[in-house]
Design a protein around this motif. Structure first.
Motif, PDB file in Angstrom:
ATOM      1  N   GLN A 207       0.857  -1.326  -0.080  1.00  0.00           N
ATOM      2  CA  GLN A 207       0.000   0.078   0.080  1.00  0.00           C
ATOM      3  C   GLN A 207       1.007   1.319   0.130  1.00  0.00           C
ATOM      4  O   GLN A 207       0.482   2.131  -0.593  1.00  0.00           O
ATOM      5  CB  GLN A 207      -0.992  -0.040   1.364  1.00  0.00           C
ATOM      6  N   THR A 212      -2.025   3.378  -2.125  1.00  0.00           N
ATOM      7  CA  THR A 212      -3.235   3.036  -1.974  1.00  0.00           C
ATOM      8  C   THR A 212      -3.474   2.448  -0.585  1.00  0.00           C
ATOM      9  O   THR A 212      -2.884   1.379  -0.060  1.00  0.00           O
ATOM     10  CB  THR A 212      -3.609   1.956  -3.101  1.00  0.00           C
ATOM     11  N   GLY A 213      -4.426   3.114  -0.099  1.00  0.00           N
ATOM     12  CA  GLY A 213      -5.053   2.654   1.324  1.00  0.00           C
ATOM     13  C   GLY A 213      -6.441   1.993   1.146  1.00  0.00           C
ATOM     14  O   GLY A 213      -7.011   2.171   0.252  1.00  0.00           O
ATOM     15  N   SER A 214      -6.740   1.224   2.312  1.00  0.00           N
ATOM     16  CA  SER A 214      -7.873   0.536   2.205  1.00  0.00           C
ATOM     17  C   SER A 214      -8.868   1.039   3.568  1.00  0.00           C
ATOM     18  O   SER A 214      -8.236   1.712   4.183  1.00  0.00           O
ATOM     19  CB  SER A 214      -7.573  -1.025   2.527  1.00  0.00           C
ATOM     20  N   TRP A 226      -9.792   2.876   8.748  1.00  0.00           N
ATOM     21  CA  TRP A 226      -8.635   3.228   7.778  1.00  0.00           C
ATOM     22  C   TRP A 226      -7.617   2.033   7.933  1.00  0.00           C
ATOM     23  O   TRP A 226      -7.267   1.952   9.244  1.00  0.00           O
ATOM     24  CB  TRP A 226      -8.166   4.496   7.730  1.00  0.00           C
ATOM     25  N   SER A 227      -6.643   2.193   6.937  1.00  0.00           N
ATOM     26  CA  SER A 227      -5.340   1.323   7.148  1.00  0.00           C
ATOM     27  C   SER A 227      -4.264   2.356   7.144  1.00  0.00           C
ATOM     28  O   SER A 227      -4.780   3.465   7.404  1.00  0.00           O
ATOM     29  CB  SER A 227      -5.153   0.523   5.734  1.00  0.00           C
ATOM     30  N   GLU A 229      -1.800   3.321   5.692  1.00  0.00           N
ATOM     31  CA  GLU A 229      -1.516   4.116   4.400  1.00  0.00           C
ATOM     32  C   GLU A 229      -2.694   5.160   3.945  1.00  0.00           C
ATOM     33  O   GLU A 229      -2.326   6.258   3.737  1.00  0.00           O
ATOM     34  CB  GLU A 229      -1.497   3.263   3.156  1.00  0.00           C
ATOM     35  N   THR A 230      -4.006   4.911   4.398  1.00  0.00           N
ATOM     36  CA  THR A 230      -5.054   5.803   4.275  1.00  0.00           C
ATOM     37  C   THR A 230      -4.936   7.003   5.236  1.00  0.00           C
ATOM     38  O   THR A 230      -5.134   8.009   4.995  1.00  0.00           O
ATOM     39  CB  THR A 230      -6.347   5.115   4.606  1.00  0.00           C
ATOM     40  N   ALA A 291     -11.192   7.210  -4.890  1.00  0.00           N
ATOM     41  CA  ALA A 291     -11.705   6.376  -4.047  1.00  0.00           C
ATOM     42  C   ALA A 291     -12.814   5.242  -4.859  1.00  0.00           C
ATOM     43  O   ALA A 291     -13.517   5.824  -5.734  1.00  0.00           O
ATOM     44  CB  ALA A 291     -12.423   7.042  -2.876  1.00  0.00           C
ATOM     45  N   ALA A 308     -10.961   1.261  -1.362  1.00  0.00           N
ATOM     46  CA  ALA A 308      -9.566   1.722  -1.582  1.00  0.00           C
ATOM     47  C   ALA A 308      -9.425   3.024  -2.065  1.00  0.00           C
ATOM     48  O   ALA A 308     -10.413   3.444  -2.524  1.00  0.00           O
ATOM     49  CB  ALA A 308      -8.868   0.795  -2.485  1.00  0.00           C
ATOM     50  N   THR A 310      -6.819   5.959  -3.315  1.00  0.00           N
ATOM     51  CA  THR A 310      -5.446   5.972  -4.104  1.00  0.00           C
ATOM     52  C   THR A 310      -4.992   7.309  -4.194  1.00  0.00           C
ATOM     53  O   THR A 310      -5.833   8.088  -4.776  1.00  0.00           O
ATOM     54  CB  THR A 310      -5.379   5.414  -5.315  1.00  0.00           C
TER      55      THR A 310
END
Length: 565
Positions: A207, A212-214, A226-227, A229-230, A291, A308, A310
């Protein structure tokens, strides 16, 4: 008792009154009574003895049953201790192994005899032995309390075994402190946890690399997860969950209303969504994100979105740089095309200039008469103005094609663009003896396009058609330009020649950059034309004719209401 009776009878006979019965009768009665008393006593004694024997036998049987029960119980507990799929250790306060079950010893690759009397530390890794000693010490300090921990053990073959140990310190009858330890094998769970942790690490790294976060969004509660990365993309510190307001607060004010509409629509109809927007960061910088989310049902039959987001900021910048490079290259090709059309442009300019000179001379003659003909003079002056404007329009079109300007899309008539290009190529058509046939559909709807870019496309297609017919000597050279509405709410523009044609395998390759069939071509003209048409939402294609020559055509979407907002 018999002796007591006989003694009582003798005393009675000696000391008592003289008996009235005969002496022989007394002599008979006394022995008989003695015998009867003896029989009675013997019977009573036998009954008592039998009762005592029965009691003793019952007690013996009870003791035997108790011993058997104890033996069976001991055997059962020994069976449980030895073969229970749990590792059991009994160690003293110094850590010496007092007892270990067969299953535990076998699980570590040892015999029971190899572990008894040895330090329990030998089944731990060197780096874990201090921890093992501290754990035993904690148990000894808290007698009777159960303590648990997870630790590695080392097998005889030096392989690792993860266990969960439950231990308790107790005091034996001899007042000796011992520690009872039960060890559960958790190697599979640890491997699964390690695999999951490694997978999460890989996912987080992927990610981070892909920007790119999830996220997960539970509509019923509004909770958003959120992950890592998000959180990085949005510029927030990591938290268990966020809310819709947290998201909207970071979205650029220009896109906030549109994002709110997307959120409201998705929460209402439960359909997937896919949209892009800008983020306004605390330092004033702008991020472009995209998104997309898929709707699923949760355990309570509610709607939950998994998606996701990005960070496409770098891609946006690259697209802008690419667009600028394409614009620069397109400008170069326009300059090159106008260079090739220099003679045609000069001819188009010379014609109105020559007409201006001729009309000016005529005007002088009308004025030099004894009685100046002012009406004719005015007519020639109007002609001069008309021809001067015509020459100015030609120069203006050339300058517009040469200028490197940004895209300026506006509603326009495609037929006007075609006629403007034809004005520039009249001399080129004449010098190559090419006849032009225009089939322009009247009253075509407007299209949203950049006039200069469309002029470049049509100009390039016309020049290619003229050059394709240079080698034709056995048939007329004819170029046909058509415009007409398509059934798919589009306008179609075709440029058809009767030249050498296009090989079937090259019908699509001609639009590739640096591919050319000309000996002196660069292979960029058609590639740029396709890029321009694609940017306008259309498509440029080529095909061979049934007869000689080839046809190039491109489509343009009709003007939409959304395009004018």
């Amino acid at each position: 008792m018999v002796l007591a009776l006989v003694a009582a009878a003798c005393i009675w006979l000696v000391l008592g009154p003289a008996p009235t019965a005969p002496g022989y009768l007394i002599a008979i009665v006394l022995p008989v009574a003695s015998v009867l008393a003896s029989l009675i006593m013997m019977r009573m004694i036998g009954s008592t003895r039998r009762q005592m024997e029965a009691a003793l036998q019952g007690r013996a049987r009870a003791e035997h049953s108790a011993i058997e029960a104890l033996r069976n119980s001991e055997a059962q507990w020994k069976e449980v201790f030895e073969h229970n799929p749990v590792m059991y250790f009994m160690v003293d306060a110094t850590g010496t192994v007092l007892s270990v079950n067969s299953f535990g010893a076998a699980q570590l690759g040892y015999l029971v005899s190899e572990l008894l009397g040895q330090s329990v530390l030998q089944v731990f890794f060197e780096e874990d032995r201090d921890l093992a000693q501290k754990n035993v010490a904690v148990c000894l300090e808290n007698i009777g309390q159960t303590h648990s921990w997870e630790i590695r053990k080392i097998r005889k073959d030096r392989s690792a075994l993860w266990v969960r140990e439950n231990a308790k310190a107790v005091r034996r009858l001899d007042n000796q402190l011992i520690v009872l330890i039960a060890c559960e094998d958790i190697s599979e769970r640890k491997e699964a946890e390690n695999a999951l942790r490694q997978s999460e690490t890989y996912l987080a790294e992927a990610q981070r690399l892909s920007h790119t976060g999830s996220f997960g969004w539970r509509v019923a509660t509004g909770e958003i997860v959120w992950s890592e990365e998000t959180f990085r993309i949005f510029g927030y510190d990591k938290a268990p969950f966020v809310t819709i307001d947290t998201v909207l607060q970071r979205i650029h004010p220009d896109d906030r209303a549109r994002a709110q509409q997307t959120i409201d629509r998705a929460s209402g109809d439960g359909n997937d969504f896919d949209h892009g927007y800008q983020l306004l960061m605390p330092d004033g910088s702008i991020k472009h994100v995209h998104a997309m989310a898929h709707a699923v049902k949760d355990a309570s039959d509610g709607i939950e979105f998994v998606g996701a987001v990005t960070d496409i900021t770098a891609r946006k910048r690259a697209e802008e740089e690419l667009h600028e490079a394409q614009a620069n290259l397109a400008n170069v090709t326009r300059v090159m095309a106008l260079g090739e059309l220099a003679a045609s442009i000069a001819h188009e300019v010379n014609q109105p200039l020559a007409a201006v000179v001729a009309n000016a001379a005529a005007c002088l003659r009308w004025l030099d008469r004894e009685t100046p003909n002012l009406e004719e003079a005015r007519g020639t002056v109007r002609s001069i103005i008309k021809d001067g404007s015509r020459a100015g329009e030609v120069i203006q079109r050339v300058r517009a094609l040469l200028n490197k300007t940004a895209d300026q899309k506006a509603p326009l008539q495609i037929n006007e663009v075609v006629n403007e290009v034809i004005t520039l190529v009249q001399h080129e058509l004449f010098s190559h003896r090419v006849s032009l046939r225009l089939e322009l559909a009247p009253a075509l709807p407007l299209v949203i396009a950049d006039r200069i870019q469309l002029q470049q496309v049509i100009l390039n297609l016309v020049i290619n058609g003229i050059e394709a017919m240079q080698a034709v000597t056995n048939r007329p050279r004819e170029l046909v330009i058509r415009t007409y509405p398509d059934k798919a709410d589009q306008i179609l523009v075709t440029v058809k020649d009767c030249g050498v044609g296009i090989a079937g395998e090259n019908a699509d390759r001609v639009f590739n950059a640096f591919f050319t069939t000309k000996s002196s071509g660069m292979g960029m003209g058609l590639s740029i034309c396709r890029s321009i048409v694609d940017a306008h939402g259309g498509r440029l294609s080529a095909s061979g004719n049934v007869g000689p020559g080839a046809t190039f055509q491109f489509t343009l979407p009709l003007r939409q209401e959304d395009d004018t907002r």
